[in-house]
Write a protein that holds these residues in place. Structure first.
Motif, PDB file in Angstrom:
ATOM      1  N   TRP A   1       0.547   4.388  -1.481  1.00  0.00           N
ATOM      2  CA  TRP A   1       0.523   5.454  -1.720  1.00  0.00           C
ATOM      3  C   TRP A   1      -0.448   5.517   0.208  1.00  0.00           C
ATOM      4  O   TRP A   1      -1.201   4.520   0.599  1.00  0.00           O
ATOM      5  CB  TRP A   1      -1.264   5.568  -2.540  1.00  0.00           C
ATOM      6  CG  TRP A   1      -0.691   5.869  -4.008  1.00  0.00           C
ATOM      7  CD1 TRP A   1      -1.008   4.084  -4.643  1.00  0.00           C
ATOM      8  CD2 TRP A   1      -0.519   6.793  -4.603  1.00  0.00           C
ATOM      9  NE1 TRP A   1      -0.661   5.131  -6.133  1.00  0.00           N
ATOM     10  CE2 TRP A   1      -0.439   6.454  -5.806  1.00  0.00           C
ATOM     11  CE3 TRP A   1      -0.101   8.148  -3.914  1.00  0.00           C
ATOM     12  CZ2 TRP A   1       0.305   7.106  -6.571  1.00  0.00           C
ATOM     13  CZ3 TRP A   1       0.324   8.812  -5.244  1.00  0.00           C
ATOM     14  CH2 TRP A   1       0.714   8.066  -6.897  1.00  0.00           C
ATOM     15  N   CYS A   2      -0.349   6.888   0.688  1.00  0.00           N
ATOM     16  CA  CYS A   2      -0.428   7.084   1.637  1.00  0.00           C
ATOM     17  C   CYS A   2      -1.063   9.046   1.983  1.00  0.00           C
ATOM     18  O   CYS A   2      -1.111   9.341   1.066  1.00  0.00           O
ATOM     19  CB  CYS A   2       0.622   7.683   2.676  1.00  0.00           C
ATOM     20  SG  CYS A   2       1.968   6.002   2.970  1.00  0.00           S
TER      21      CYS A   2
ATOM     22  N   ARG B   1       0.918  -1.082   0.144  1.00  0.00           N
ATOM     23  CA  ARG B   1       0.376   0.195   0.028  1.00  0.00           C
ATOM     24  C   ARG B   1       0.769   1.505  -0.261  1.00  0.00           C
ATOM     25  O   ARG B   1       1.462   1.913   0.699  1.00  0.00           O
ATOM     26  CB  ARG B   1      -1.392  -0.024   1.115  1.00  0.00           C
ATOM     27  CG  ARG B   1      -1.464  -1.275   1.645  1.00  0.00           C
ATOM     28  CD  ARG B   1      -2.465  -1.131   2.120  1.00  0.00           C
ATOM     29  NE  ARG B   1      -1.738  -1.713   3.601  1.00  0.00           N
ATOM     30  CZ  ARG B   1      -2.033  -0.860   4.906  1.00  0.00           C
ATOM     31  NH1 ARG B   1      -3.570  -0.495   4.946  1.00  0.00           N
ATOM     32  NH2 ARG B   1      -1.646  -1.413   6.054  1.00  0.00           N
TER      33      ARG B   1
ATOM     34  N   ARG C   1      -4.672   2.143  -4.218  1.00  0.00           N
ATOM     35  CA  ARG C   1      -4.307   2.258  -5.318  1.00  0.00           C
ATOM     36  C   ARG C   1      -4.611   3.853  -4.963  1.00  0.00           C
ATOM     37  O   ARG C   1      -5.372   5.008  -4.031  1.00  0.00           O
ATOM     38  CB  ARG C   1      -5.583   2.238  -6.218  1.00  0.00           C
ATOM     39  CG  ARG C   1      -5.587   0.103  -6.552  1.00  0.00           C
ATOM     40  CD  ARG C   1      -6.881   0.383  -7.462  1.00  0.00           C
ATOM     41  NE  ARG C   1      -8.533   0.973  -6.875  1.00  0.00           N
ATOM     42  CZ  ARG C   1      -9.065   1.121  -7.096  1.00  0.00           C
ATOM     43  NH1 ARG C   1      -8.559   0.968  -8.861  1.00  0.00           N
ATOM     44  NH2 ARG C   1     -10.426   1.801  -7.321  1.00  0.00           N
ATOM     45  N   TYR C   2      -4.357   5.034  -5.634  1.00  0.00           N
ATOM     46  CA  TYR C   2      -4.282   6.875  -5.546  1.00  0.00           C
ATOM     47  C   TYR C   2      -5.552   6.832  -5.587  1.00  0.00           C
ATOM     48  O   TYR C   2      -6.086   7.980  -4.962  1.00  0.00           O
ATOM     49  CB  TYR C   2      -3.900   7.263  -6.476  1.00  0.00           C
ATOM     50  CG  TYR C   2      -3.640   8.654  -7.316  1.00  0.00           C
ATOM     51  CD1 TYR C   2      -3.620   9.293  -5.661  1.00  0.00           C
ATOM     52  CD2 TYR C   2      -5.140   9.419  -7.906  1.00  0.00           C
ATOM     53  CE1 TYR C   2      -3.462  11.221  -5.825  1.00  0.00           C
ATOM     54  CE2 TYR C   2      -4.695  10.553  -7.650  1.00  0.00           C
ATOM     55  CZ  TYR C   2      -4.649  11.123  -6.960  1.00  0.00           C
ATOM     56  OH  TYR C   2      -4.738  13.032  -6.679  1.00  0.00           O
ATOM     57  N   GLN C   3      -6.546   5.953  -6.219  1.00  0.00           N
ATOM     58  CA  GLN C   3      -7.741   6.437  -6.510  1.00  0.00           C
ATOM     59  C   GLN C   3      -8.499   6.562  -5.276  1.00  0.00           C
ATOM     60  O   GLN C   3      -9.873   7.462  -4.971  1.00  0.00           O
ATOM     61  CB  GLN C   3      -8.229   6.257  -7.822  1.00  0.00           C
ATOM     62  CG  GLN C   3      -8.183   6.728  -9.531  1.00  0.00           C
ATOM     63  CD  GLN C   3      -6.760   5.477  -9.374  1.00  0.00           C
ATOM     64  OE1 GLN C   3      -6.550   4.889  -9.154  1.00  0.00           O
ATOM     65  NE2 GLN C   3      -6.946   5.694 -10.863  1.00  0.00           N
TER      66      GLN C   3
ATOM     67  N   PHE D   1       3.170   9.705  -2.321  1.00  0.00           N
ATOM     68  CA  PHE D   1       3.464   8.483  -2.939  1.00  0.00           C
ATOM     69  C   PHE D   1       4.251   7.856  -1.863  1.00  0.00           C
ATOM     70  O   PHE D   1       5.353   8.619  -1.768  1.00  0.00           O
ATOM     71  CB  PHE D   1       3.532   8.307  -3.572  1.00  0.00           C
ATOM     72  CG  PHE D   1       3.979   6.625  -4.692  1.00  0.00           C
ATOM     73  CD1 PHE D   1       3.393   5.748  -4.981  1.00  0.00           C
ATOM     74  CD2 PHE D   1       5.203   6.507  -4.494  1.00  0.00           C
ATOM     75  CE1 PHE D   1       4.104   4.686  -5.112  1.00  0.00           C
ATOM     76  CE2 PHE D   1       5.704   5.016  -5.225  1.00  0.00           C
ATOM     77  CZ  PHE D   1       4.767   4.037  -5.017  1.00  0.00           C
TER      78      PHE D   1
ATOM     79  N   THR E   1      -3.690  15.595   2.516  1.00  0.00           N
ATOM     80  CA  THR E   1      -2.798  15.283   0.950  1.00  0.00           C
ATOM     81  C   THR E   1      -2.244  13.675   1.314  1.00  0.00           C
ATOM     82  O   THR E   1      -2.104  12.745   1.929  1.00  0.00           O
ATOM     83  CB  THR E   1      -1.123  15.751   1.012  1.00  0.00           C
ATOM     84  OG1 THR E   1      -1.876  17.257   1.811  1.00  0.00           O
ATOM     85  CG2 THR E   1      -0.217  16.256   0.014  1.00  0.00           C
ATOM     86  N   VAL E   2      -2.575  13.753  -0.734  1.00  0.00           N
ATOM     87  CA  VAL E   2      -2.534  12.439  -0.944  1.00  0.00           C
ATOM     88  C   VAL E   2      -0.423  11.903  -1.464  1.00  0.00           C
ATOM     89  O   VAL E   2      -0.528  12.833  -2.245  1.00  0.00           O
ATOM     90  CB  VAL E   2      -3.108  11.724  -2.041  1.00  0.00           C
ATOM     91  CG1 VAL E   2      -2.680   9.900  -2.256  1.00  0.00           C
ATOM     92  CG2 VAL E   2      -4.631  11.784  -1.226  1.00  0.00           C
TER      93      VAL E   2
ATOM     94  N   ARG F   1      -2.820   4.592   4.707  1.00  0.00           N
ATOM     95  CA  ARG F   1      -2.451   4.265   3.084  1.00  0.00           C
ATOM     96  C   ARG F   1      -3.293   2.990   2.729  1.00  0.00           C
ATOM     97  O   ARG F   1      -4.121   2.291   2.957  1.00  0.00           O
ATOM     98  CB  ARG F   1      -1.143   3.240   3.869  1.00  0.00           C
ATOM     99  CG  ARG F   1      -0.252   3.471   4.602  1.00  0.00           C
ATOM    100  CD  ARG F   1       1.240   2.872   5.911  1.00  0.00           C
ATOM    101  NE  ARG F   1       1.782   2.492   3.631  1.00  0.00           N
ATOM    102  CZ  ARG F   1       3.094   2.945   3.881  1.00  0.00           C
ATOM    103  NH1 ARG F   1       3.430   3.943   4.775  1.00  0.00           N
ATOM    104  NH2 ARG F   1       3.988   2.895   3.092  1.00  0.00           N
TER     105      ARG F   1
ATOM    106  N   ALA G   1      -7.095   6.085  -2.540  1.00  0.00           N
ATOM    107  CA  ALA G   1      -6.373   7.923  -1.540  1.00  0.00           C
ATOM    108  C   ALA G   1      -7.069   8.630  -2.026  1.00  0.00           C
ATOM    109  O   ALA G   1      -7.234   9.379  -0.967  1.00  0.00           O
ATOM    110  CB  ALA G   1      -5.063   7.648  -1.561  1.00  0.00           C
ATOM    111  N   ASP G   2      -7.517   9.546  -3.225  1.00  0.00           N
ATOM    112  CA  ASP G   2      -7.807  10.487  -3.406  1.00  0.00           C
ATOM    113  C   ASP G   2      -9.545  10.259  -2.760  1.00  0.00           C
ATOM    114  O   ASP G   2      -9.653  11.608  -2.253  1.00  0.00           O
ATOM    115  CB  ASP G   2      -8.306  10.855  -4.712  1.00  0.00           C
ATOM    116  CG  ASP G   2      -8.188  11.885  -5.133  1.00  0.00           C
ATOM    117  OD1 ASP G   2      -7.799  13.263  -3.947  1.00  0.00           O
ATOM    118  OD2 ASP G   2      -9.005  12.707  -6.071  1.00  0.00           O
TER     119      ASP G   2
END
Length: 65
Positions: free
Chosen positions: A10-11, A8, A29-31, A53, A50-51, A26, A33-34
């Motif tokens: 993306w934080c 994982r 996928r970025y999506q 990597f 904030t998201v 965590r 997290a966003d």
């Protein structure tokens, strides 16, 4: 870094005063997290999220081979 964190990278980070930060969660996928960040921004509009990597996760995966 644990194997679970490597999966994982993306934080979702909460910005604190004096350039401090806390990793809230965590994600793989970025999506994801966003979307979570957007929900938290609606619930707590005065808090900055904030998201990011996590580059350590990528480096750890690269060294594992």
């Amino acid at each position: 870094m644990t194997y679970q964190n490597q999966l994982r990278p993306w934080c979702l980070v909460r910005q604190l005063p004096e350039m401090q930060r806390v990793i809230v969660e965590r994600f793989r996928r970025y999506q994801d997290a966003d979307a979570h960040a957007n929900a938290l921004r609606k619930l707590t509009p005065n808090t900055a999220f904030t998201v990011v990597f996590d580059p350590e996760a990528e480096m750890s995966l690269g060294n594992a081979h």
